[in-house]
Design a protein around this motif. Structure first.
Motif: not given
Length: 489
Positions: A240-247, A264-266, A282-284, A352-360
């Motif tokens: 997953s990826i989370t993207i946060e928009g700040w003003a 954030a949506n764009s 991808i969560e906005a 701000d964006y966060r990349i979440v991943y699994n590791v083998r």
């Protein structure tokens, strides 16, 4: 001529290998033993006794010799040490002329060479005394005492009693403290993440992504490169990826909430299109106005005019966010708000964006290779398998444990086990620094901290930590508290 001498000491100190006592009176109002030191040299089987005898207030007749004989005794066993002979003026001159004094020819003194000194009337005077003798097993828990005699014209030695100075030579109890090896929690799926910030420029009140607008090309490339780096690593799978928009605070709170969500949506749409990652993964999130970030920027700008007034406005809980922004804009002089608008507000408009991943999972040889190149890919369990492939206590084993602690400093198992390695090498300060980053409410953290404090000689702190661990059910801490008590008796 005879003397009657009163004794006032009765000090017994147990469990000492080495001990230095403060001044102790051995003759009422007349003389004191100072700096009494009794040490045992275990390697050479020798007992060393040293003291300073202050005789500044002692009165000795011109023909008189006062004889102080240190003795080690226990039950019916005793051994005397060389005496201290304190002579009056004529006795001293007689000894100088004859080379010896009749009293020392007595069998009581014949086998020892006495420490002699002339009593100089009216002067400050101290006799330094030291000697050594062979240690005998019966001397454990024995006493050091002073026997005192006097002789005058008749040259007849008189034993007038003795005064125990201190208990010595008791073999100390060597506590056997224990530590616990903490097994890491299993990690069936290794989930990792990395977070970044990007400053995408939008036109006023717009949320379209313009690649060629201001510095957007660089910022967008940085986002895509971060994601591609993870995508191209065969050991990793993005979940997953989370993207946060700040003003920033200007305009209304409701407007800024909508704007941050739209931006954030764009950006989420853009990332999905460019990377091929499904948009549903991808969560906005529109986070609205970043007042916490504004406060941090104001604190970091000490030359801002009326800084404390600005901070006070930001911290007020009785105002809405719109009211706060309005009052900031009305501050006098207007340059205060202008600086906020020009220097700080632009830094709040970010994604701000966060990349979440699994590791083998990795086998032993693969894990060995990753220890120094990319340890975050490994679980603690995998790291400990690598450590276990080396001899415990070896340089390789210790290195793996320390890498584990650096990689996962807040995990109890990593901190406790690496601290144990440091303690084995005598690095108590390093161990305590490492443990300070771990959960202070964990019994094994407190157990290991107590061990470190005990190693450093701080028994009070050791007891405090072990008591906390014992209260949480640590059997090892209860054992250590018992050992500490025995060593202090």
């Amino acid at each position: 001529m005879k003397r009657t001498i009163l004794y006032t000491i009765g000090v017994a100190i147990a469990a000492m290998i080495g001990f230095t006592a403060s001044a102790q009176q051995i003759m009422e109002g007349q003389a004191e033993v100072k700096n009494l030191s009794v040490t045992r040299d275990r390697d050479n089987g020798i007992v060393n006794v040293a003291m300073d005898v202050d005789i500044s207030s002692l009165n000795v007749g011109a023909d008189e010799t006062l004889i102080l004989t240190p003795v080690i005794e226990k039950g019916d066993k005793s051994v005397e040490m060389p005496s201290i002979e304190i002579m009056g003026r004529r006795a001293w001159l007689y000894w100088l002329r004859n080379g010896e004094q009749t009293v020392t020819e007595n069998p009581l003194y014949a086998e020892r060479e006495a420490k002699r000194a002339e009593r100089l009337a009216g002067q400050k005077q101290s006799v330094a005394y030291s000697t050594e003798l062979k240690f005998e097993p019966w001397m454990k828990s024995a006493n050091v005492a002073i026997k005192e005699g006097s002789c005058g014209c008749s040259m007849t030695p008189l034993a007038l009693g003795q005064s125990p100075l201190q208990r010595i030579l008791h073999d100390p109890y060597i506590p056997q403290y224990v530590l616990a090896f903490v097994e890491p929690a299993p990690e069936p799926v290794k989930v990792r993440d990395e977070s970044h910030s990007a400053y995408i420029n939008f036109k006023v009140d717009k949320y379209d992504i313009l690649e060629d607008y201001k510095s957007n090309a660089t910022e967008l490339a940085s986002i895509l490169n971060s994601i591609e780096k993870v995508k191209q690593d065969e050991d990793l799978t993005i979940t997953s990826i989370t993207i946060e928009g700040w003003a920033s605070p200007e305009a209304t709170q409701a407007h800024n909430q909508r704007l941050s969500q739209n931006r954030a949506n764009s950006l989420s749409d853009y990332v999905s299109t460019k990377t091929g990652i499904e948009r549903s993964r991808i969560e906005a999130i529109g986070c609205g106005e970043d007042w916490k970030g504004l406060r941090e920027l104001v604190v970091a700008t000490p030359r801002l005019l009326d800084q404390q007034k600005v901070l006070a406005l930001i911290d007020r809980t009785d105002l809405t966010l719109d009211q706060k922004d309005k009052q900031l804009s009305e501050l006098i002089p207007p340059t205060i708000y202008q600086r906020l608008m020009n220097e700080m507000y632009p830094k709040l408009r970010r994604n701000d964006y966060r990349i979440v991943y699994n590791v083998r999972n990795f086998n032993l040889e693969e894990a060995r290779a990753l220890i120094d190149t990319d340890p975050r890919k490994l679980s603690l369990g995998e790291m400990y398998k690598v450590a276990g492939s080396y001899k415990k206590g070896s340089a390789e084993y210790n290195h793996v444990m320390e890498v584990a602690a650096k990689t996962y400093p807040t995990q109890t198992a990593a901190a406790v086990n690496a601290a144990s390695v440091m303690l084995g090498k005598g690095d108590t300060n390093g161990a305590l620094a490492l443990l300070s980053k771990a959960d202070q409410g964990d019994k094994n953290v407190q157990l290991t901290m107590g061990y470190a404090y005990a190693k450093a000689g701080n028994n009070d702190k050791a007891r405090e930590c072990w008591q906390k661990a014992a209260d949480k059910g640590s059997a090892e801490a209860k054992h250590n508290l018992s050992e500490l008590a025995k060593s202090l008796e």
